[in-house]
Design a protein around this motif. Structure first.
Motif, PDB file in Angstrom:
ATOM      1  N   LEU A 187       0.836  -1.194   0.000  1.00 10.37           N
ATOM      2  CA  LEU A 187       0.000   0.000   0.000  1.00 10.37           C
ATOM      3  C   LEU A 187       0.877   1.253   0.000  1.00 10.37           C
ATOM      4  CD1 LEU A 187      -3.014   0.718   0.031  1.00 10.37           C
ATOM      5  CD2 LEU A 187      -2.853   0.975   2.519  1.00 10.37           C
ATOM      6  N   GLY A 188       0.680   2.101  -1.005  1.00 12.09           N
ATOM      7  CA  GLY A 188       1.479   3.308  -1.124  1.00 12.09           C
ATOM      8  C   GLY A 188       2.779   3.126  -1.874  1.00 12.09           C
ATOM      9  N   ALA A 190       5.294   2.298  -5.113  1.00 16.52           N
ATOM     10  CA  ALA A 190       5.252   2.727  -6.504  1.00 16.52           C
ATOM     11  C   ALA A 190       4.562   1.685  -7.370  1.00 16.52           C
ATOM     12  CB  ALA A 190       6.671   2.974  -7.013  1.00 16.52           C
ATOM     13  N   GLY A 191       3.579   2.121  -8.153  1.00 20.76           N
ATOM     14  CA  GLY A 191       2.870   1.219  -9.058  1.00 20.76           C
ATOM     15  C   GLY A 191       1.709   0.472  -8.434  1.00 20.76           C
ATOM     16  N   TRP A 192       1.504   0.667  -7.129  1.00 18.05           N
ATOM     17  CA  TRP A 192       0.431  -0.045  -6.427  1.00 18.05           C
ATOM     18  C   TRP A 192      -0.631   0.956  -5.972  1.00 18.05           C
ATOM     19  CZ3 TRP A 192      -0.170  -5.299  -5.453  1.00 18.05           C
ATOM     20  CH2 TRP A 192       0.902  -6.115  -5.852  1.00 18.05           C
ATOM     21  N   THR A 193      -1.762   0.946  -6.651  1.00 20.72           N
ATOM     22  CA  THR A 193      -2.893   1.752  -6.215  1.00 20.72           C
ATOM     23  C   THR A 193      -3.666   0.993  -5.141  1.00 20.72           C
ATOM     24  OG1 THR A 193      -4.391   0.808  -7.864  1.00 20.72           O
ATOM     25  CG2 THR A 193      -3.076   2.733  -8.528  1.00 20.72           C
ATOM     26  N   SER A 194      -4.522   1.700  -4.428  1.00 21.82           N
ATOM     27  CA  SER A 194      -5.349   1.047  -3.405  1.00 21.82           C
ATOM     28  C   SER A 194      -6.242  -0.015  -4.031  1.00 21.82           C
ATOM     29  CB  SER A 194      -6.206   2.077  -2.673  1.00 21.82           C
ATOM     30  OG  SER A 194      -5.401   3.019  -2.000  1.00 21.82           O
ATOM     31  N   GLU A 195      -6.776   0.274  -5.222  1.00 22.00           N
ATOM     32  CA  GLU A 195      -7.632  -0.698  -5.919  1.00 22.00           C
ATOM     33  C   GLU A 195      -6.859  -1.951  -6.284  1.00 22.00           C
ATOM     34  OE1 GLU A 195     -11.138   1.909  -8.136  1.00 22.00           O
ATOM     35  OE2 GLU A 195      -9.511   1.001  -9.302  1.00 22.00           O
ATOM     36  N   LEU A 196      -5.614  -1.788  -6.760  1.00 20.82           N
ATOM     37  CA  LEU A 196      -4.802  -2.945  -7.132  1.00 20.82           C
ATOM     38  C   LEU A 196      -4.469  -3.796  -5.918  1.00 20.82           C
ATOM     39  CD1 LEU A 196      -3.249  -4.546  -9.242  1.00 20.82           C
ATOM     40  CD2 LEU A 196      -1.302  -2.991  -8.900  1.00 20.82           C
ATOM     41  N   VAL A 197      -4.144  -3.144  -4.801  1.00 22.28           N
ATOM     42  CA  VAL A 197      -3.858  -3.892  -3.569  1.00 22.28           C
ATOM     43  C   VAL A 197      -5.062  -4.727  -3.165  1.00 22.28           C
ATOM     44  CG1 VAL A 197      -3.401  -3.679  -1.097  1.00 22.28           C
ATOM     45  CG2 VAL A 197      -2.110  -2.290  -2.719  1.00 22.28           C
ATOM     46  N   THR A 199      -7.566  -5.743  -5.095  1.00 18.02           N
ATOM     47  CA  THR A 199      -7.826  -6.777  -6.103  1.00 18.02           C
ATOM     48  C   THR A 199      -6.911  -7.979  -5.905  1.00 18.02           C
ATOM     49  OG1 THR A 199      -8.548  -5.137  -7.730  1.00 18.02           O
ATOM     50  CG2 THR A 199      -7.851  -7.281  -8.573  1.00 18.02           C
TER      51      THR A 199
END
Length: 248
Positions: A187-188, A190-197, A199
């Protein structure tokens, strides 16, 4: 307690004492080995598989074997009781911490002149401190939740419906594992959005639980074999369920 019998004897875990169990050490060794190998060989590779109607789907290679640790955790608690499973979880936690420390030291050592594999070695065995912390915390908490839920459900079901206990405990344990690991590790980043985490968290959790369902016949076979060989069927009546203890 270790004689071969046709019908295992129901016994409270606290009444076993510290007596030797015929196969306990082997199950512990298998558990620790899978934990270490999953972290070394599986954690760093992203693979892909073709799914009908979806196409190529990426996944972490470690998911193929890490869920087996939950199967062995189920076997430990079901056959030997929570207290002995607790010892194994601590052994696995300490082993992972030592592996991370050893990896850091070995990678940090200056390479000898003429040895040109440092970059590859760093890629394979280099440890990101944040991910190591997330992995250890998630493993420790998830395994203890898994063991606790299974032991409690065994008392509630009076030893019936092993499939419900193994799947139910994995839903809880893997859920806690995923809820801790993915936000803490990514979380937070680079390249990891909250939605991606979220998912990836729910996808990996669902896949791990699915593995438990698929491996249920294997769990039944191993549990049945060990109970017959050990001659006991352990129930955690009166067990102290704190994770911070070593006594049997």
């Amino acid at each position: 307690m270790t004689q071969l019998t046709s019908q295992p004897v129901s016994v409270a875990a606290r009444d076993l004492g510290s007596g030797d169990m015929r196969y306990y050490d082997f199950v512990m060794a298998a558990f620790v080995a899978i934990i270490l190998l999953s972290n070394v060989l599986g954690a760093g590779k992203v693979a892909q598989v073709w799914l009908p109607g979806v196409g190529q789907w990426p996944f972490g290679a470690g998911i193929l074997f890490f869920p087996v640790s939950y199967v062995i955790g189920d076997v430990l608690t079901e056959v030997y009781g929570y207290a002995r499973a607790r010892r194994v979880i601590w052994a696995g936690t300490i082993a992972v911490l030592f592996m991370a420390f050893m990896s850091w030291v070995v990678v940090a050592l200056p390479p000898a002149p003429g040895w040109n594999n440092q970059a590859a070695y760093q890629t394979i065995f280099g440890q990101v401190p944040r991910i190591v912390l997330a992995s250890v915390c998630a493993f420790w908490a998830g395994e203890f939740v898994n063991s606790y839920v299974l032991a409690r459900m065994k008392l509630l079901t009076q030893g019936r419906m092993l499939w419900a206990r193994t799947i139910g405990s994995t839903i809880a344990g893997e859920g806690i594992d995923s809820l801790i690991f993915y936000p803490l590790a990514f979380l937070g980043a680079a390249g990891w959005t909250s939605e991606l985490v979220l998912t990836v968290l729910f996808t990996q959790w669902a896949l791990k639980v699915a593995w438990e369902v698929v491996l249920t016949p294997v769990t039944y076979a191993i549990v049945g074999f060990l109970k017959r060989r050990e001659g006991i069927d352990v129930y955690d009546r009166g067990t102290n369920f704190t994770p911070f203890a070593a006594r049997l």
